[in-house]
Design a protein around this motif. Structure first.
Motif, PDB file in Angstrom:
ATOM      1  N   LEU A  16       0.825  -1.204   0.000  1.00 38.61           N
ATOM      2  CA  LEU A  16       0.000   0.000   0.000  1.00 38.61           C
ATOM      3  C   LEU A  16       0.863   1.259   0.000  1.00 38.61           C
ATOM      4  O   LEU A  16       0.486   2.267  -0.575  1.00 38.61           O
ATOM      5  N   SER A  17       2.020   1.207   0.671  1.00 36.80           N
ATOM      6  CA  SER A  17       2.908   2.360   0.758  1.00 36.80           C
ATOM      7  C   SER A  17       4.209   1.928   1.417  1.00 36.80           C
ATOM      8  O   SER A  17       4.317   0.822   1.943  1.00 36.80           O
ATOM      9  N   TRP A  18       5.190   2.836   1.403  1.00 40.74           N
ATOM     10  CA  TRP A  18       6.428   2.647   2.164  1.00 40.74           C
ATOM     11  C   TRP A  18       6.339   3.490   3.415  1.00 40.74           C
ATOM     12  O   TRP A  18       5.669   4.515   3.442  1.00 40.74           O
ATOM     13  N   CYS A  19       7.032   3.063   4.478  1.00 43.95           N
ATOM     14  CA  CYS A  19       6.992   3.806   5.731  1.00 43.95           C
ATOM     15  C   CYS A  19       8.331   3.676   6.452  1.00 43.95           C
ATOM     16  O   CYS A  19       9.003   2.645   6.368  1.00 43.95           O
ATOM     17  N   LEU A  20       8.702   4.719   7.166  1.00 42.80           N
ATOM     18  CA  LEU A  20       9.876   4.705   8.028  1.00 42.80           C
ATOM     19  C   LEU A  20       9.485   4.023   9.335  1.00 42.80           C
ATOM     20  O   LEU A  20       8.462   4.363   9.930  1.00 42.80           O
ATOM     21  N   VAL A  21      10.279   3.049   9.769  1.00 43.12           N
ATOM     22  CA  VAL A  21       9.990   2.336  11.015  1.00 43.12           C
ATOM     23  C   VAL A  21      11.230   2.345  11.902  1.00 43.12           C
ATOM     24  O   VAL A  21      12.346   2.578  11.437  1.00 43.12           O
ATOM     25  N   ALA A  22      11.025   2.081  13.183  1.00 41.59           N
ATOM     26  CA  ALA A  22      12.112   1.975  14.153  1.00 41.59           C
ATOM     27  C   ALA A  22      11.637   1.125  15.316  1.00 41.59           C
ATOM     28  O   ALA A  22      10.435   0.868  15.465  1.00 41.59           O
ATOM     29  N   ASN A  23      12.577   0.684  16.138  1.00 43.76           N
ATOM     30  CA  ASN A  23      12.255  -0.059  17.351  1.00 43.76           C
ATOM     31  C   ASN A  23      12.478   0.830  18.562  1.00 43.76           C
ATOM     32  O   ASN A  23      13.370   1.677  18.563  1.00 43.76           O
ATOM     33  N   VAL A  24      11.676   0.619  19.597  1.00 43.37           N
ATOM     34  CA  VAL A  24      11.879   1.335  20.855  1.00 43.37           C
ATOM     35  C   VAL A  24      13.181   0.824  21.455  1.00 43.37           C
ATOM     36  O   VAL A  24      13.440  -0.379  21.491  1.00 43.37           O
ATOM     37  N   ALA A  25      14.036   1.743  21.912  1.00 46.34           N
ATOM     38  CA  ALA A  25      15.344   1.388  22.453  1.00 46.34           C
ATOM     39  C   ALA A  25      15.206   0.520  23.696  1.00 46.34           C
ATOM     40  O   ALA A  25      14.230   0.612  24.441  1.00 46.34           O
ATOM     41  N   ARG A  26      16.192  -0.346  23.896  1.00 48.85           N
ATOM     42  CA  ARG A  26      16.195  -1.236  25.068  1.00 48.85           C
ATOM     43  C   ARG A  26      16.243  -0.437  26.358  1.00 48.85           C
ATOM     44  O   ARG A  26      15.614  -0.798  27.338  1.00 48.85           O
ATOM     45  N   GLU A  27      17.039   0.638  26.368  1.00 53.76           N
ATOM     46  CA  GLU A  27      17.132   1.484  27.551  1.00 53.76           C
ATOM     47  C   GLU A  27      16.857   2.918  27.154  1.00 53.76           C
ATOM     48  O   GLU A  27      17.412   3.412  26.182  1.00 53.76           O
ATOM     49  N   GLY A  40      12.317   0.491  27.674  1.00 56.28           N
ATOM     50  CA  GLY A  40      11.218   0.946  26.833  1.00 56.28           C
ATOM     51  C   GLY A  40      10.728   2.301  27.298  1.00 56.28           C
ATOM     52  O   GLY A  40      11.441   3.050  27.954  1.00 56.28           O
ATOM     53  N   THR A  41       9.482   2.614  26.925  1.00 56.71           N
ATOM     54  CA  THR A  41       8.882   3.886  27.331  1.00 56.71           C
ATOM     55  C   THR A  41       7.612   3.604  28.123  1.00 56.71           C
ATOM     56  O   THR A  41       7.235   2.446  28.312  1.00 56.71           O
ATOM     57  N   LYS A  42       6.928   4.648  28.539  1.00 55.66           N
ATOM     58  CA  LYS A  42       5.691   4.485  29.306  1.00 55.66           C
ATOM     59  C   LYS A  42       4.639   3.726  28.494  1.00 55.66           C
ATOM     60  O   LYS A  42       3.910   2.897  29.029  1.00 55.66           O
ATOM     61  N   HIS A  43       4.563   3.997  27.193  1.00 57.96           N
ATOM     62  CA  HIS A  43       3.507   3.413  26.370  1.00 57.96           C
ATOM     63  C   HIS A  43       3.939   2.217  25.520  1.00 57.96           C
ATOM     64  O   HIS A  43       3.092   1.462  25.058  1.00 57.96           O
ATOM     65  N   PHE A  44       5.255   2.042  25.297  1.00 59.02           N
ATOM     66  CA  PHE A  44       5.728   0.963  24.427  1.00 59.02           C
ATOM     67  C   PHE A  44       6.830   0.161  25.106  1.00 59.02           C
ATOM     68  O   PHE A  44       7.719   0.719  25.743  1.00 59.02           O
ATOM     69  N   ARG A  45       6.770  -1.157  24.951  1.00 58.99           N
ATOM     70  CA  ARG A  45       7.807  -2.033  25.474  1.00 58.99           C
ATOM     71  C   ARG A  45       9.096  -1.850  24.679  1.00 58.99           C
ATOM     72  O   ARG A  45       9.067  -1.430  23.533  1.00 58.99           O
ATOM     73  N   ALA A  46      10.211  -2.229  25.269  1.00 59.00           N
ATOM     74  CA  ALA A  46      11.494  -2.197  24.555  1.00 59.00           C
ATOM     75  C   ALA A  46      11.410  -3.148  23.359  1.00 59.00           C
ATOM     76  O   ALA A  46      10.888  -4.251  23.457  1.00 59.00           O
ATOM     77  N   GLY A  47      11.885  -2.696  22.218  1.00 55.88           N
ATOM     78  CA  GLY A  47      11.878  -3.506  21.006  1.00 55.88           C
ATOM     79  C   GLY A  47      10.617  -3.405  20.175  1.00 55.88           C
ATOM     80  O   GLY A  47      10.550  -3.952  19.075  1.00 55.88           O
ATOM     81  N   VAL A  82       6.421  10.464  19.963  1.00 58.43           N
ATOM     82  CA  VAL A  82       7.551   9.858  20.665  1.00 58.43           C
ATOM     83  C   VAL A  82       8.819  10.668  20.414  1.00 58.43           C
ATOM     84  O   VAL A  82       8.932  11.395  19.431  1.00 58.43           O
ATOM     85  N   CYS A  83       9.768  10.515  21.304  1.00 54.27           N
ATOM     86  CA  CYS A  83      11.065  11.165  21.179  1.00 54.27           C
ATOM     87  C   CYS A  83      11.963  10.277  20.306  1.00 54.27           C
ATOM     88  O   CYS A  83      12.081   9.068  20.556  1.00 54.27           O
ATOM     89  N   VAL A  84      12.569  10.853  19.285  1.00 51.00           N
ATOM     90  CA  VAL A  84      13.419  10.096  18.375  1.00 51.00           C
ATOM     91  C   VAL A  84      14.597   9.479  19.129  1.00 51.00           C
ATOM     92  O   VAL A  84      15.065   8.393  18.789  1.00 51.00           O
ATOM     93  N   GLY A  85      15.052  10.135  20.194  1.00 45.58           N
ATOM     94  CA  GLY A  85      16.152   9.602  20.994  1.00 45.58           C
ATOM     95  C   GLY A  85      15.813   8.302  21.703  1.00 45.58           C
ATOM     96  O   GLY A  85      16.714   7.580  22.139  1.00 45.58           O
ATOM     97  N   ASP A  86      14.518   7.966  21.825  1.00 43.28           N
ATOM     98  CA  ASP A  86      14.103   6.714  22.459  1.00 43.28           C
ATOM     99  C   ASP A  86      13.962   5.584  21.449  1.00 43.28           C
ATOM    100  O   ASP A  86      13.492   4.502  21.795  1.00 43.28           O
ATOM    101  N   LEU A  87      14.358   5.829  20.201  1.00 42.31           N
ATOM    102  CA  LEU A  87      14.214   4.838  19.134  1.00 42.31           C
ATOM    103  C   LEU A  87      15.577   4.432  18.596  1.00 42.31           C
ATOM    104  O   LEU A  87      16.550   5.166  18.701  1.00 42.31           O
ATOM    105  N   GLU A  88      15.627   3.246  17.985  1.00 45.13           N
ATOM    106  CA  GLU A  88      16.861   2.748  17.377  1.00 45.13           C
ATOM    107  C   GLU A  88      16.515   1.896  16.170  1.00 45.13           C
ATOM    108  O   GLU A  88      15.349   1.574  15.937  1.00 45.13           O
ATOM    109  N   ASN A  89      17.520   1.566  15.380  1.00 45.62           N
ATOM    110  CA  ASN A  89      17.372   0.674  14.230  1.00 45.62           C
ATOM    111  C   ASN A  89      16.337   1.192  13.221  1.00 45.62           C
ATOM    112  O   ASN A  89      15.370   0.519  12.893  1.00 45.62           O
TER     113      ASN A  89
END
Length: 194
Positions: A16-27, A40-47, A82-89
């Motif tokens: 349907l489309s392309w999208c930018l994705v990332a994982n929530v950082a472990r710490e 992780g964060t308050k709303h999302f688990r790590a990974g 979300v804060c980009v600093g809390d994301l990785e990969n």
């Protein structure tokens, strides 16, 4: 990091489309000075995989609108800023789900066109942003200044000393939120003579 999907001229069935994705950082760090470490964060688990929608409004340079499965209910997509600093990969993935398109569209979703993303990413634009955010550069904080230095970042791991505007700064601490430098040199360790 490059997506290992099909070549540029190939379009997978059902895409349907392309999208930018990332994982929530472990710490992630919180609290005063970023000294409180969380998984992780308050709303999302790590990974957790988050789908990042193109910016529709200015949420700040380090914040993005994201869609993912909430920590409390992993069956439904939720919209969060979300804060980009809390994301990785960071990477590019194809969107195949109408439910995901509906969540990415948010209030702009058109029920007459359930498979149409209202503000789609181009694959090249998403890959360019993913590449820039995947570079391992750390923000630089100078003692006495509350915010990161706007012009400079340091490599990971950071050097013990840096020169800035003709002045020498010494690494005072290094954590998940960047390198903190001070004007005072580190203490010299005293070794007793035998």
């Amino acid at each position: 990091m490059t997506d290992t999907g099909p070549a540029e001229d190939e379009t997978p069935d059902g895409l349907l489309s392309w999208c930018l994705v990332a994982n929530v950082a472990r710490e992630t760090s919180r609290g005063e000075g970023g000294l409180e470490i969380q998984h992780g964060t308050k709303h999302f688990r790590a990974g957790t995989l988050l789908w990042l929608a193109p910016a529709r409004w200015d949420a700040g340079s380090c914040r993005r609108h994201a869609v993912g499965r909430h920590r409390g209910n992993s069956r439904r997509y939720v919209n969060m800023v979300v804060c980009v600093g809390d994301l990785e990969n960071f990477r590019v993935k194809g969107v195949y789900s109408e439910a995901l398109v509906r969540s990415l569209n948010g209030y702009d979703h058109d029920p007459a066109a359930p498979r149409t993303l209202q503000d789609p990413w181009t694959r090249e634009r998403a890959q360019s942003l993913a590449d820039s955010w995947n570079r391992h550069r750390e923000p630089l904080f100078i003692e006495g200044r509350p915010y990161a230095h706007p012009r400079i970042s340091v490599p990971n791991p950071p050097p013990a000393e840096i020169q800035l505007d003709g002045e020498t700064f010494h690494l005072s601490r290094y954590g998940t939120r960047g390198a903190h430098y001070s004007r005072t040199p580190p203490p010299v360790e005293w070794i007793p003579e035998p």
